[in-house]
Design a protein around this motif. Structure first.
Motif, short mmCIF file in Angstrom:
data_model
loop_
_atom_site.label_atom_id
_atom_site.label_comp_id
_atom_site.label_asym_id
_atom_site.label_seq_id
_atom_site.Cartn_x
_atom_site.Cartn_y
_atom_site.Cartn_z
N PHE A 51 0.74 -1.25 -0.08
CA PHE A 51 -0.01 0.07 -0.02
C PHE A 51 0.77 1.28 -0.01
O PHE A 51 1.77 1.53 -0.82
CB PHE A 51 -0.97 -0.05 1.13
CG PHE A 51 -1.58 -1.27 1.35
CD1 PHE A 51 -2.23 -1.93 0.23
CD2 PHE A 51 -1.86 -2.09 2.44
CE1 PHE A 51 -2.89 -3.19 0.27
CE2 PHE A 51 -2.34 -3.00 2.51
CZ PHE A 51 -3.17 -3.68 1.68
N ASP A 52 0.64 2.15 1.14
CA ASP A 52 1.37 3.48 0.89
C ASP A 52 2.70 3.33 0.90
O ASP A 52 3.71 4.04 0.64
CB ASP A 52 0.82 4.38 2.21
CG ASP A 52 -0.65 4.76 1.83
OD1 ASP A 52 -0.97 4.73 0.91
OD2 ASP A 52 -1.08 5.55 2.73
N TYR A 279 -10.53 3.34 10.55
CA TYR A 279 -10.12 2.55 9.38
C TYR A 279 -8.92 1.77 9.84
O TYR A 279 -7.82 2.47 10.41
CB TYR A 279 -9.98 3.45 8.27
CG TYR A 279 -9.34 2.79 7.06
CD1 TYR A 279 -10.24 1.94 6.25
CD2 TYR A 279 -8.24 2.49 6.79
CE1 TYR A 279 -9.83 1.39 5.07
CE2 TYR A 279 -7.65 1.85 5.36
CZ TYR A 279 -8.51 1.31 4.71
OH TYR A 279 -8.19 0.55 3.54
N SER A 281 -5.83 -0.52 7.87
CA SER A 281 -5.24 -1.08 6.86
C SER A 281 -4.93 -2.60 7.25
O SER A 281 -4.52 -3.08 8.30
CB SER A 281 -4.01 -0.38 6.49
OG SER A 281 -4.25 0.86 5.89
N SER A 282 -4.91 -3.57 6.21
CA SER A 282 -5.04 -4.89 6.70
C SER A 282 -4.38 -5.83 5.40
O SER A 282 -4.61 -5.74 4.38
CB SER A 282 -6.32 -5.59 6.85
OG SER A 282 -6.38 -6.92 6.96
N GLY A 289 -6.65 -5.25 2.16
CA GLY A 289 -6.85 -4.12 1.80
C GLY A 289 -7.17 -3.08 2.84
O GLY A 289 -6.39 -2.13 3.26
N GLY A 290 -8.20 -3.40 3.69
CA GLY A 290 -8.55 -2.69 4.91
C GLY A 290 -10.07 -3.08 5.34
O GLY A 290 -10.62 -3.84 4.60
N TYR A 347 0.12 -2.49 9.32
CA TYR A 347 -0.38 -3.50 8.46
C TYR A 347 -0.55 -4.80 9.29
O TYR A 347 0.36 -5.88 8.89
CB TYR A 347 0.36 -3.50 7.38
CG TYR A 347 0.85 -2.39 6.41
CD1 TYR A 347 -0.52 -1.57 6.00
CD2 TYR A 347 1.92 -1.67 6.24
CE1 TYR A 347 -0.42 -0.41 5.39
CE2 TYR A 347 1.99 -0.44 5.61
CZ TYR A 347 0.86 0.08 5.08
OH TYR A 347 1.16 1.29 4.62
N GLU A 410 -7.14 6.96 11.31
CA GLU A 410 -6.16 5.60 11.38
C GLU A 410 -5.47 6.02 12.71
O GLU A 410 -4.85 7.21 13.09
CB GLU A 410 -5.21 5.60 10.37
CG GLU A 410 -5.97 5.04 9.32
CD GLU A 410 -5.38 5.02 8.01
OE1 GLU A 410 -4.11 3.88 8.08
OE2 GLU A 410 -5.43 5.41 6.99
N ASP A 471 -13.86 -1.85 1.30
CA ASP A 471 -12.92 -0.65 1.46
C ASP A 471 -13.75 0.47 1.54
O ASP A 471 -15.15 0.42 1.16
CB ASP A 471 -11.98 -0.42 0.39
CG ASP A 471 -10.66 0.10 1.07
OD1 ASP A 471 -11.02 1.06 1.84
OD2 ASP A 471 -9.55 0.02 0.43
#
Length: 475
Positions: A51-52, A279, A281-282, A289-290, A347, A410, A471
């Motif tokens: 992800f990020d 939220y 992230s996962s 994704g989340g 994550y 988050e 999401d």
């Protein structure tokens, strides 16, 4: 040493007692943090940059064109500032030369940030704001609590911990006399804002902090310090101005912070934050994704907005004017959810049954102790941080958090506030003479703590019950 239990000291060697009762020099602190995270990160179980984190790592390559020609103006991203990817260039080059995986490079960078944050920046900023250094025992508690709740974040090339580190270093530099420290403070402050654009909100607090430390210098020296701060900031922001103008026709030193040129990412976050209250992230295959946790009342109010979304900041301000209590309550829930750290990593690879657990109870107790220590009115060398100087520092740390509260929160967005409370809790736990309090005060404290734990448990369980599949929507 009089503020620490005599029984505690009788049970340890005198040398160890003296070491824990006095501040540690920064090389000792850095060595401890270096050993801790160097041992942990390779064994943490992280196996990729998702992800990020993966996006930041990829952006580090955009400064190079075919033929390995390097230029800052090759960077052409609207969403993120240039400095975060630029700082990753050396470790990315190292990985290219040695064949190391990208994760190893990110962990090496994270190791450096952990050492700077816990070994240098945090203790220096605390001492500058409160006028007292953390004793060795209190500092070790800060490191232990930071490791317990945030250790996994240093596996990844995210910018939350680096931006906070640079902001704390900027405050510490701004408290020192001399124009060279002022230049460094301006440079570090601008760097923090470029890494995390939401940190632009820290500017009023940072300006007040600088003003506080220039009071009494006279007009000439004060003006020179302000000019030095501006010069340091210009060194960092000038490349961003050039990038914005060259690629997007915008003459601004700030990151444009939009991913498509249509809606600013912060405005999108305000939309999401109205419909969802948390939220995560996962990397869990069952929730890849989340996971988002709904705010049913907010979603209903958002659907009543024309187009079912805020298309401008003016529309959101109008919405706040029509629903002030609802928005205030939503921000309060976001504040709790942002401080309610469920995982020590951004994550998690396995989402346990969502909601409260033993670590959350520890978190609630520590945060309550930290808040009590900050608000403490009892005079003495270990009273909570107060006064205009400390107030400006708290404002610099708190305003970016306040700006994040209406958004899809988050936990990493509230890292500055969480670490502030952890540090206050560590100093409070080390310095308060609990055994000397009257019985009724002890009883009241236990009742309040029980109420905090019960309330936190109920709120976390209520949030977990709002888990939504999929999401957040795109705008």
């Amino acid at each position: 040493m009089a503020t620490v239990s005599p029984v505690f000291f009788r049970r340890m060697p005198a040398a160890a007692a003296r070491a824990l009762a006095q501040p540690w020099p920064w090389p000792w602190r850095c060595a401890v943090v270096l050993a801790l995270y160097a041992a942990y990160l390779p064994l943490s179980g992280a196996d990729r940059l998702p992800f990020d984190a993966g996006e930041y790592w990829g952006l580090a390559a955009t400064f190079f064109k075919p033929g390995l020609r390097f230029s800052l103006l090759h960077y052409s991203v609207m969403l993120r500032g240039y400095l975060g990817p630029l700082l990753l260039v050396p470790v990315r080059a190292l990985c290219y030369a040695t064949g190391w995986p990208a994760l190893a490079g990110a962990q090496l960078m994270g190791l450096g940030w952990a050492v700077l944050l816990f070994g240098v920046a945090g203790p220096a900023a605390w001492a500058a704001a409160t006028g007292r250094a953390l004793h060795g025992g209190a500092w070790l508690l800060v490191v232990a609590l930071g490791f317990a709740f945030w250790r996994g974040h240093f596996n990844y090339s995210l910018q939350d911990a680096p931006a906070l580190t640079l902001l704390l270093l900027a405050l510490a530099a701004g408290a020192r006399p001399g124009w060279r420290w002022a230049v460094l403070g301006g440079l570090l402050l601008a760097a923090a804002i470029n890494l995390r654009p939401v940190y632009v909100a820290c500017a009023p607090g940072a300006a007040g902090w600088l003003w506080w430390h220039t009071c009494g210098l006279g007009w000439g020296p004060a003006a020179r310090r302000w000019a030095a701060v501006a010069a340091g900031a210009a060194l960092v922001l000038a490349p961003q101005v050039a990038i914005n103008y060259c690629h997007f026709g915008k003459l601004t030193p700030l990151v444009l912070a939009t991913d498509d040129g249509r809606l600013p990412i912060y405005l999108k976050q305000l939309n999401w934050g109205t419909a969802f209250q948390r939220y995560e992230s996962s990397l869990d295959p069952a929730h890849y994704g989340g996971v988002a946790f709904a705010d049913a009342a907010g979603a209903r109010q958002l659907r009543a907005v024309p187009g079912s979304m805020f298309g401008s900041y003016a529309e959101y301000v109008g919405f706040v004017g029509r629903h002030p209590l609802a928005v205030a309550g939503r921000c309060a829930r976001h504040l709790f959810n942002g401080l309610d750290v469920w995982y020590p990593t951004p994550y998690p690879s396995h989402l346990r049954p969502l909601g409260p657990g033993p670590w959350q109870l520890l978190n609630y107790a520590v945060l309550a102790l930290g808040l009590a220590h900050i608000l403490r009115r009892r005079p003495g060398p270990h009273a909570g941080p107060r006064g205009p100087g400390a107030g400006w520092a708290v404002l610099a740390l708190g305003l970016p958090v306040a700006l994040a509260l209406p958004t899809l929160v988050e936990c990493r967005y509230l890292l500055p506030l969480h670490l502030l409370l952890l540090t206050a809790a560590a100093e409070g736990a080390w310095s308060w003479r609990w055994w000397a309090a009257s019985r009724w005060r002890q009883a009241v404290a236990l009742v309040v703590l029980a109420a905090v734990l019960w309330g936190g448990w109920q709120l976390a369980a209520a949030t977990a019950a709002q888990l939504q599949p999929g999401d957040v929507p795109a705008y």
